[in-house]
Scaffold this motif. Sequence first.
Motif, short mmCIF file in Angstrom:
data_model
loop_
_atom_site.label_atom_id
_atom_site.label_comp_id
_atom_site.label_asym_id
_atom_site.label_seq_id
_atom_site.Cartn_x
_atom_site.Cartn_y
_atom_site.Cartn_z
N ALA A 1 0.84 -1.14 0.04
CA ALA A 1 0.12 -0.08 0.11
C ALA A 1 0.73 1.27 -0.01
N ALA A 2 1.85 1.25 0.96
CA ALA A 2 2.92 2.44 0.79
C ALA A 2 3.36 2.73 -0.53
N LEU A 3 4.03 1.56 -1.09
CA LEU A 3 4.69 1.52 -2.33
C LEU A 3 3.63 1.99 -3.45
N ARG A 4 2.50 1.88 -3.53
CA ARG A 4 1.45 2.19 -4.65
C ARG A 4 0.86 3.50 -4.39
N THR A 5 0.95 4.06 -3.25
CA THR A 5 0.57 5.41 -3.06
C THR A 5 1.75 6.38 -2.96
N LEU A 6 2.83 5.90 -2.98
CA LEU A 6 3.98 7.03 -2.81
C LEU A 6 4.33 7.78 -4.03
N PRO A 7 4.35 8.89 -3.85
CA PRO A 7 4.52 9.92 -5.00
C PRO A 7 5.40 9.38 -6.22
N LYS A 8 5.36 9.72 -7.33
CA LYS A 8 6.20 9.39 -8.44
C LYS A 8 7.60 9.85 -8.23
N ARG A 9 8.56 9.32 -8.35
CA ARG A 9 10.02 9.71 -8.10
C ARG A 9 10.52 10.07 -6.84
N SER A 10 9.75 9.70 -5.88
CA SER A 10 10.03 9.92 -4.45
C SER A 10 11.14 8.84 -4.25
N PRO A 11 12.42 9.29 -3.50
CA PRO A 11 13.25 8.17 -3.19
C PRO A 11 12.93 7.05 -2.48
N ILE A 12 13.63 6.06 -2.72
CA ILE A 12 13.40 4.70 -1.74
C ILE A 12 14.73 4.25 -1.52
N ILE A 13 14.78 3.91 -0.07
CA ILE A 13 16.14 3.52 0.39
C ILE A 13 15.64 1.76 0.75
N LEU A 14 16.33 0.83 0.25
CA LEU A 14 16.16 -0.29 0.72
C LEU A 14 17.46 -1.12 1.42
N ASN A 15 17.43 -1.14 2.70
CA ASN A 15 18.76 -1.64 3.41
C ASN A 15 18.11 -3.20 3.36
N MET A 16 19.01 -4.04 2.66
CA MET A 16 18.95 -5.58 2.51
C MET A 16 19.86 -6.40 2.91
N CYS A 17 19.60 -7.50 3.71
CA CYS A 17 20.45 -8.42 4.19
C CYS A 17 20.32 -9.77 3.30
N ARG A 18 21.42 -10.79 3.22
CA ARG A 18 21.01 -11.89 2.47
C ARG A 18 19.82 -12.63 3.26
N PRO A 19 19.14 -13.51 2.46
CA PRO A 19 19.55 -13.70 0.88
C PRO A 19 19.53 -12.34 0.02
#
Length: 840
Positions: A149-167
């Motif tokens: 829901a957050a991603l689909r309503t996020l304004p276009k071109r708004s920056p996203i930070i994804l902090n990812m661990c394995r896998p």
Amino acid sequence: MGVKKIAVLGDVCADVLEVSTPSRKRTLSETVSNWRLYPETYLHMHPGGALLLAEFIQAACDGEVVGLDGVDLDKPQHDRILQSHLKLGTFPRTLGSKETTLRLRRYAGFSGSENAPLLPCIASAKDVSLLVLDDPGNGFRYEPSAWQAALRTLPKRSPIILNMCRPLMKGQLWDFLAKSYRDNLLLVLSADDLRTVGVQISKRLSWERTSKDLVWQLENNVLLRPLRRCGHVIVRFGIDAAIYTRNTGKTSLSQLCFDPSSVEDGFAETMPGTMPGLTYALVASLAAAIDRTGNFEELTSGIHAGIRGARALLRTGFKVENAAPRYPIPEIFSPADSDKTRLGCVEISLTKSGKDADPDFWRILDQLSEKRLEEIAFRIVRQGVERSLGEVPSGRFRHLHTVDRAEIEHFRAIQNLMREYVSREKTKRPLCIAVFGPPGAGKSFGVAEVAETVAPGKVRMIEFNVSQFDSPDDLIDALHKVRDSVLEGQIPLVFFDEFDSAYGGKLGWLKYFLAPMQDGRFRDGESIHPIGKSIFVFAGGTRDSFEAFSADGVPGTAESAGWFRDAKGTDFVSRLRGFVDVLGPNPRDEKDKVFIVRRAMLLRSLLERLTPQLVDDEDYARVDPGVLRALIHVPDYRHGIRSMEAILDMSSLSNALSFEQAALPPANQLRLHVDPEIFERLVLQDASFGAVREQLAQAIHERFVRDQAGNRPQSDEAMQPWDELLETYKEANRRQADHIPEKLKAISCSFTPFTQQPVSPINFSKKEIEIMARMEHDRWVRERLEEGYTPGPRNPLKKTSPYLGPWEALDDKVKEFDRNTVRAIPDLMTSVGFRIYRLS
């Protein structure tokens, strides 16, 4: 405009911080319950996971943090949230420090429901300008209800930070982001996670090698192909560096943000214990950089702030407030000037080869061409290494400093070998290392300093010169001394100097070393003796590099390869576990321009150790400019570092507070270690240049007369012989001569005396000629204006000239006159005994 609202979503947990008091001892006079004799343990609940990240981001940013609500850690959360148990302990603030702090001792596992539900996601992110997703791989990525829901309503071109661990690059969240948010997605991951999936990235050798390895892997490894679907990728290397890659269509641009004086995990090694949240300090700083700009333009400054913040977190540890441990948030996100550590940022050169990650042996020192090597070298001696190198990576091993990438990698490789070897409880055989270099390069000094960093106070240095052995019995006696040292509880660092000496033939001693190297034992008569834990260092005397030594076994002819094999050279090499090529203070070849920096680092180290009174309270070394120039630029030290040390010993410095020219030994004594004529001319270069000023001015005038022979009448006042020339014109030529050093400095060149002809003059590039020609014109204009000249037709009597305008306004024919003037500089300087050379 800055970010107004920042949403943070992700896997959450409650960190249960466990703090124990030391055990009590019962005294004879005490009556105390037995249970009080055991450690008393306190449990404190603190937000963890994405909750902790949100707390960090709120402290780092001006925007309002939203997204994770409804968590009250003061109430039981067993059915809603996982609990991570962390055992804390008291540690020295730094190694050897008496001051202590509270840090994490170990992770003690989890409790709570394995299927704890995720916290509810915000229903809409339409007013959110930055979305931060924390994905440590604990279920969040597989639950679209937590983030869709957050991603689909996020304004276009708004920056996203994804902090990812394995896998890595797995799950519905990654697939969704990579498909729909490529250009505005910033992915943060660790180099260690990449290594666990088989990506070959070197560690703790040099930042250049690590950088080139990663960039090559990103370009060529099919496992990392999905990363190209991400517009921005940051790979972190502990809390010492990060590489930021920006994928722009078909090309990728990568930058290394790093601590030039450290290695991966180098800072953490100085701080016993560890801290949770180190990665979150980086992510929060990146969020703050985006919060300021609304885009990714300041990510490198965010990385630097993140490195400083993570280090501040580790350095400070937990603070205790109201008997409860708390994160030192003010220290993490305090202004950067509170941390004086120099951090660098350089662009990583692209590798076109599909087979080799670093075919050209890239060096950051070479890339920083604007930083003149001579100026860096002078600053190193005067101000010390740490304040002088800027973005140049360096290796420090106790008193040994080096900036040469090859040396750094070799020394760190054997440091890693020694550390692994010393940590083993049982060892069957000695650790065998070879070291090569020209005489006086500092081979034994370098390896001994590295060994002291691995096992301080435990290493005993023992030296034997194999060329002085008369028979194998001498080697047996030497091994007995090594064994005696082991039995005394020491780790002998055994130098077999000139191990490659002849004995009954070339490399005749090698066969006698094989059994001790392989078996860790030696025979004396009928008895066999174990050697024990020891480090054998074989220092070459007939070859300057390992390549030259080992090349004897792989030359072009089978016959020459045969003698090396018969001399047991191949067997000897197979028993080595590492090698070092020490370069020393002299240039390797004509292409080696970095030698003056190596030389400066050695000189600074010698000054600090041998003449500490020359270094003041602010670490400034008081050395006369002429003396320093000679020590840095003398072409060759006859006996390497031993000659540098000898010159200091021979100088009258015991009661001196500064190294003046008068303290130098006489020329006949200097001859033992350097060419005294060149050395003296370097010392007196300023005076020497002044001494030839008149001669140089006359040479400038005579060349002018030759060049203008067809353009001006012989009766022209400016065309007269030097002895008949008006003093006004003579002085003009002198001023032109005085300006030559300034022109050379502008194009990163300098000059030095020479004693032997012929000298091949330097060739200036078109760009260099243009720079100096413009300078010459500007100098000439200033000179004429000071004399009262005004614009007008050329008339020396009326002091008018048509050429007083700016360079851009000149006719090209007039410009060519100035170009020819500077083209003549190399020949003019050669005519008075000086050679021009490039500084970088």
